[in-house]
Write an enzyme that holds these catalytic residues in place. Sequence first.
Site, PDB file in Angstrom:
ATOM      1  N   SER A  66      33.410  16.495  41.929  1.00 26.11           N
ATOM      2  CA  SER A  66      33.563  17.787  42.619  1.00 26.11           C
ATOM      3  C   SER A  66      32.193  18.391  42.909  1.00 26.11           C
ATOM      4  O   SER A  66      31.480  17.888  43.746  1.00 26.11           O
ATOM      5  CB  SER A  66      34.458  18.769  41.852  1.00 26.11           C
ATOM      6  OG  SER A  66      34.796  19.853  42.708  1.00 26.11           O
ATOM      7  N   HIS A  71      24.018  30.594  41.492  1.00 24.52           N
ATOM      8  CA  HIS A  71      23.556  31.756  42.253  1.00 24.52           C
ATOM      9  C   HIS A  71      22.674  32.559  41.306  1.00 24.52           C
ATOM     10  O   HIS A  71      23.122  32.970  40.245  1.00 24.52           O
ATOM     11  CB  HIS A  71      24.730  32.606  42.744  1.00 24.52           C
ATOM     12  CG  HIS A  71      25.751  31.793  43.473  1.00 24.52           C
ATOM     13  ND1 HIS A  71      25.581  31.390  44.779  1.00 24.52           N
ATOM     14  CD2 HIS A  71      26.933  31.269  43.062  1.00 24.52           C
ATOM     15  CE1 HIS A  71      26.629  30.677  45.141  1.00 24.52           C
ATOM     16  NE2 HIS A  71      27.455  30.578  44.121  1.00 24.52           N
ATOM     17  N   CYS A  86      37.005  16.913  38.075  1.00 27.82           N
ATOM     18  CA  CYS A  86      38.264  16.294  37.657  1.00 27.82           C
ATOM     19  C   CYS A  86      38.020  15.364  36.463  1.00 27.82           C
ATOM     20  O   CYS A  86      38.929  14.700  35.996  1.00 27.82           O
ATOM     21  CB  CYS A  86      38.924  15.551  38.818  1.00 27.82           C
ATOM     22  SG  CYS A  86      37.886  14.329  39.583  1.00 27.82           S
TER      23      CYS A  86
END
Length: 148
Positions: A66, A71, A86
């Site tokens: 994934s 940030h 996953c």
Amino acid sequence: MLVHLMLELYNCAPESLSSEPVLRRVLDEYPDRVGMEKVSPVHLYDIDTSNPLDAGMSGFVVIAQSHISLHAWPEYGEVDIDICSCKEFSQEDAIAFAKEVFKTDDVEAHFIVRATRSLRPDEPDPARLQAAMELRRARKGHAVAEVG
């Protein structure tokens, strides 16, 4: 099944939050630190908004399972990190790495399990895996033949 670790780190060393090399290194090293396979280069952006207090750095790296994103807001001494996969991984290792890099013990962590009804198995069916590998080899061979 999909697991998602969301970290908010507070009171971070401001110089690390505004340092492109540090943030790039974090995204580059995180996949190995949590046992994932990196499949893209690191993407890092210097975010400049209409409100200078919202400016910072944002980035991500795609992993086979994934993604990992962050940030960073130097003005607030805060960085948010998401690891979505996953494949299960050690939350403790992920948190320890973030605390080490950003020099803080002030961490808020959220962990959720998503996609609980997904049809994707934990281990691939051997016959389906073999067929997919053969198809991949055939496609790559076809692309090479077209170029050559």
